[in-house]
Motif scaffolding. Sequence first.
Motif: not given
Length: 106
Positions: A42-54
């Motif tokens: 909704x607000x934009x930006x990095x989705x850190x949880x997914x970045x860490x998961x990948x």
Amino acid sequence: MIYSTIETIPGKEITEIVGVVTGNVVQAKHIGRDIMAGLKSIVGGEIRGYTEMLAEARNIAIQRLVENAELLDADAVVGIRFTTSTIMDGSSEIMVFGTAVKLGVK
């Protein structure tokens, strides 16, 4: 174990090609991460949880690649590449592959 995206190892000579090796992992999304990702979209930006998961999935795939190369008694893996694919809704596979080789001194 040396692994590289380039086709050579500086200062070393490839004396034997042992074979193609792979490492992969299938990672599923976590409901908590999905909720946070939905809010973040909704607000934009990095989705850190997914970045860490990948990042974790890439590390596991590399570890498995190295283990497979060690089973072949290789010294290095050259020309490694990464690929991703969707297995089913909510899960993805990360695969790394390369050529296992024996090395000598130039």
